[in-house]
Design a protein around this motif. Structure first.
Motif, mmCIF file in Angstrom:
data_model
loop_
_atom_site.group_PDB
_atom_site.id
_atom_site.type_symbol
_atom_site.label_atom_id
_atom_site.label_comp_id
_atom_site.label_asym_id
_atom_site.label_seq_id
_atom_site.Cartn_x
_atom_site.Cartn_y
_atom_site.Cartn_z
ATOM 1 N N VAL A 1 -8.980 11.955 -14.850
ATOM 2 C CA VAL A 1 -7.522 11.881 -14.717
ATOM 3 C C VAL A 1 -6.914 13.051 -15.496
ATOM 4 N N LEU A 2 -7.414 13.275 -16.728
ATOM 5 C CA LEU A 2 -6.897 14.386 -17.541
ATOM 6 C C LEU A 2 -7.119 15.720 -16.830
ATOM 7 N N GLU A 3 -8.324 15.898 -16.286
ATOM 8 C CA GLU A 3 -8.636 17.152 -15.570
ATOM 9 C C GLU A 3 -7.632 17.382 -14.438
ATOM 10 N N ASN A 4 -7.350 16.292 -13.727
ATOM 11 C CA ASN A 4 -6.485 16.423 -12.554
ATOM 12 C C ASN A 4 -5.027 16.680 -12.930
ATOM 13 N N LEU A 5 -4.647 16.279 -14.152
ATOM 14 C CA LEU A 5 -3.239 16.415 -14.539
ATOM 15 C C LEU A 5 -2.950 17.705 -15.319
ATOM 16 N N VAL A 6 -3.996 18.515 -15.543
ATOM 17 C CA VAL A 6 -3.847 19.683 -16.425
ATOM 18 C C VAL A 6 -2.584 20.504 -16.138
ATOM 19 N N ASP A 7 -2.317 20.809 -14.890
ATOM 20 C CA ASP A 7 -1.147 21.659 -14.633
ATOM 21 C C ASP A 7 0.107 20.867 -14.253
ATOM 22 N N LYS A 8 0.098 19.536 -14.536
ATOM 23 C CA LYS A 8 1.278 18.719 -14.203
ATOM 24 C C LYS A 8 1.910 18.095 -15.437
ATOM 25 N N VAL A 9 1.100 17.896 -16.472
ATOM 26 C CA VAL A 9 1.522 17.074 -17.592
ATOM 27 C C VAL A 9 2.011 17.956 -18.745
ATOM 28 N N ASP A 10 2.938 17.435 -19.562
ATOM 29 C CA ASP A 10 3.447 18.207 -20.701
ATOM 30 C C ASP A 10 2.904 17.699 -22.034
ATOM 31 N N THR B 1 -0.871 -2.480 -8.848
ATOM 32 C CA THR B 1 -1.667 -3.717 -8.740
ATOM 33 C C THR B 1 -3.161 -3.409 -8.759
ATOM 34 N N GLY B 2 -3.525 -2.138 -8.812
ATOM 35 C CA GLY B 2 -4.954 -1.797 -8.742
ATOM 36 C C GLY B 2 -5.418 -0.966 -9.919
ATOM 37 N N GLY B 3 -6.421 -1.443 -10.658
ATOM 38 C CA GLY B 3 -6.964 -0.680 -11.783
ATOM 39 C C GLY B 3 -7.802 0.491 -11.294
ATOM 40 N N GLY B 4 -8.965 0.172 -10.708
ATOM 41 C CA GLY B 4 -9.894 1.213 -10.241
ATOM 42 C C GLY B 4 -9.266 2.098 -9.179
ATOM 43 N N ALA B 5 -8.532 1.496 -8.250
ATOM 44 C CA ALA B 5 -7.935 2.274 -7.159
ATOM 45 C C ALA B 5 -6.881 3.240 -7.706
ATOM 46 N N SER B 6 -6.104 2.791 -8.696
ATOM 47 C CA SER B 6 -5.056 3.686 -9.215
ATOM 48 C C SER B 6 -5.688 4.834 -9.984
ATOM 49 N N LEU B 7 -6.756 4.558 -10.749
ATOM 50 C CA LEU B 7 -7.431 5.656 -11.471
ATOM 51 C C LEU B 7 -7.990 6.682 -10.480
ATOM 52 N N GLN B 8 -8.564 6.175 -9.394
ATOM 53 C CA GLN B 8 -9.142 7.091 -8.403
ATOM 54 C C GLN B 8 -8.080 8.012 -7.796
ATOM 55 N N LEU B 9 -6.894 7.459 -7.550
ATOM 56 C CA LEU B 9 -5.812 8.296 -7.021
ATOM 57 C C LEU B 9 -5.342 9.303 -8.070
ATOM 58 N N LEU B 10 -5.261 8.830 -9.328
ATOM 59 C CA LEU B 10 -4.811 9.722 -10.400
ATOM 60 C C LEU B 10 -5.829 10.829 -10.668
ATOM 61 N N GLU B 11 -7.090 10.565 -10.290
ATOM 62 C CA GLU B 11 -8.120 11.600 -10.420
ATOM 63 C C GLU B 11 -8.006 12.615 -9.283
ATOM 64 N N VAL C 1 0.981 12.530 -9.297
ATOM 65 C CA VAL C 1 0.020 13.629 -9.421
ATOM 66 C C VAL C 1 0.451 14.868 -8.643
ATOM 67 N N GLU C 2 1.344 14.688 -7.667
ATOM 68 C CA GLU C 2 1.696 15.857 -6.862
ATOM 69 C C GLU C 2 2.945 16.548 -7.366
ATOM 70 N N LEU D 1 0.841 -1.200 0.000
ATOM 71 C CA LEU D 1 0.000 0.000 0.000
ATOM 72 C C LEU D 1 0.878 1.253 0.000
ATOM 73 N N LYS D 2 1.915 1.235 0.815
ATOM 74 C CA LYS D 2 2.817 2.396 0.889
ATOM 75 C C LYS D 2 3.475 2.685 -0.457
ATOM 76 N N LYS D 3 3.935 1.606 -1.089
ATOM 77 C CA LYS D 3 4.653 1.771 -2.360
ATOM 78 C C LYS D 3 3.719 2.321 -3.446
ATOM 79 N N GLU D 4 2.508 1.796 -3.493
ATOM 80 C CA GLU D 4 1.528 2.253 -4.481
ATOM 81 C C GLU D 4 1.261 3.746 -4.315
ATOM 82 N N ILE D 5 1.033 4.133 -3.071
ATOM 83 C CA ILE D 5 0.689 5.535 -2.801
ATOM 84 C C ILE D 5 1.881 6.429 -3.125
ATOM 85 N N GLN D 6 3.058 5.956 -2.757
ATOM 86 C CA GLN D 6 4.250 6.771 -2.988
ATOM 87 C C GLN D 6 4.426 7.059 -4.484
#
Ligand code: AMP
Length: 422
Positions: A220-229, A386-396, A198-199, A187-192
């Motif tokens: 996910v795109l909305e959340n990455l607007v000011d992070k992604v190139d 290791t998580g599809g839905g969980a990783s998308l939720q974090l990326l959002e 995203v941060e 869990l720690k590694k995934e979050i890290q």
């Protein structure tokens, strides 16, 4: 193939300092580890891919080495609150036994006086696996009594089930209300990795999104607007963007109710100078069948009655070149219907391009994880979630319920009687 095992994740404030498994004295304690052993089984109930089990081994081995009494739990499939022998965790107990090289006691239920009896006989370093949590309706209903019954088995709760931490189920958000709780190593590694992305991504940061559902990727795109190139869009979702620009896409996958949103997001990203790539050519067929006749044509020339099912070679070249200066790459969603050979080349070519990028490369779970393994390049990817839905939720940018409950641990400790040695 470039090995990138020495590429570190972006340093982020380690939110787990206070509630990592390492911060709790677990010697002699009954430690309830919620894992995600939801692995695929074949018709003979043989495990066809045990990566989800292996990814929790660091936490299990740590607990054994520390002298805990290790109680493992997980769901498997969707038995809908009833016992279903085809979804028993018995094969997982056997596999764990081999992986840990020690006996794993299997409990044929997850709450009963029999389980309590088995737990009471456990010695330090023993490992017990409970039967499928979803055999009990209380698991998915987040029933408080069920959570309380699970909590009674243990002294400490450890969440290592990243892939299920977006669900408000009893073993994820209920049990930690009654026990001192901590995060396991997975869990720690995934979050890290995912929070780092995203941060505070190292730039240039390129996001590659594909798959079938635009609605699942827009946030996910909305959340990455000011992070992604750069944003690269492939897979079925590309054709909603292309149709939204006013072009014909034949019978290609289109989410009609997402047309306006797709157009708005594309304009927004381009408006702030983000490079936005769509497939310039594609592999088309009249049906999604292995033997269907296929053609490679420019994306803007998809004839009526045909559908785009993979990106073409010019798109592979364009997308691969866009990765050349990347320092961080996120990939979530296949470039085509890669389950069928005729439409798989684009996805596998992008898997190789991501693996070859000299960047921190992060692959979202689910289908993309599978594609990277099938392409044989998983060792060259920095991190595979290791998580599809969980990783998308974090990326959002959303909080995971399973994490939020751990973050309140101090408060929880105040509310529940806790052994002072913990
Ligand atoms: P998702 O869960 O949204 O990541 O979608 C994964 C699914 O998208 C896979 O099963 C692919 O077969 C499917 N997919 C990818 N590209 C296309 C396409 N061009 N048309 C239809 N389905 C696609």
């Amino acid at each position: 193939m470039i090995r990138k095992n020495n590429v570190n994740p972006v340093p982020v404030k380690d939110i787990f300092n206070k509630f990592s498994i390492e911060e709790i004295n677990i010697k002699g304690k009954r430690v309830f580890i919620r894992a995600d052993f939801n692995v695929p089984l074949d018709d003979n109930l043989r495990i066809t891919d045990d990566r989800r089990i292996r990814s929790t081994l660091p936490t299990i081995n740590y607990a054994i080495d520390e002298g805990a009494k290790v109680i493992l739990s997980s769901h498997l499939g969707r038995p809908k609150g009833k016992a279903d022998p085809r979804l028993s965790l018995a094969p997982i107990a056997k596999r764990l036994q081999r992986l840990l090289n020690k006996e794993v006691i299997f409990s044929p239920d997850c709450i009963s006086s029999q389980v309590e009896g088995l737990v009471s006989k456990m010695k330090e370093g023993d490992v017990l696996l409970l039967e499928n949590l979803r055999y009990q309706p209380g698991e998915e209903n987040n029933d408080e009594e069920f959570a309380r019954a699970l909590a009674r088995l243990a002294d400490v709760f450890v969440n290592d089930a990243f892939g299920t931490s977006h669900r408000e189920h009893a073993s994820i958000v209920g049990v930690p209300k009654f026990l001192p709780s901590a995060a396991g190593f997975l869990l720690k590694k995934e979050i890290q990795y995912l929070r780092g992305l995203v941060e505070n991504p190292v730039r240039p940061f390129v996001a590659i999104l594909g798959g079938a559902k635009v609605s699942g990727k827009i946030n996910v795109l909305e959340n990455l607007v000011d992070k992604v190139d750069k944003v690269i869009i492939g897979g079925g979702i590309a054709y909603t963007f292309i149709k939204a620009m006013g072009y014909e896409v034949g019978n290609s996958l289109v989410e009609e109710d997402m047309l306006e949103t797709a157009q708005r997001i594309r304009r927004k990203l381009k408006g702030v100078g983000i490079k936005f790539y769509l497939p310039v050519d594609c592999v088309i067929a009249q049906s999604i069948e292995p033997a269907a006749e296929t053609k490679i044509i420019p994306t803007l020339e998809i004839p009526k009655g045909w559908r785009a099912l993979d990106i073409g070679p010019a798109s592979v070249k364009l997308f691969s070149e866009a990765l050349h200066d990347a320092k961080t790459v996120l990939w979530n969603g296949p470039m085509g219907v890669f389950e069928i050979d005729a439409f798989s080349r684009g996805t596998f070519a992008i898997a190789h391009a991501v693996a070859d990028a000299y960047a921190l490369t992060i692959v979202g779970g689910g289908d993309t994880d599978f594609a990277v393994h099938r392409a044989g390049v998983s060792d060259a990817i920095s991190f595979i979630s290791t998580g599809g839905g969980a990783s998308l939720q974090l990326l959002e940018g959303k909080e995971l319920p399973g994490l939020a409950v751990l973050a309140n641990r101090e408060d929880l400790i105040r509310r529940t009687p806790v052994d002072s040695t913990l």
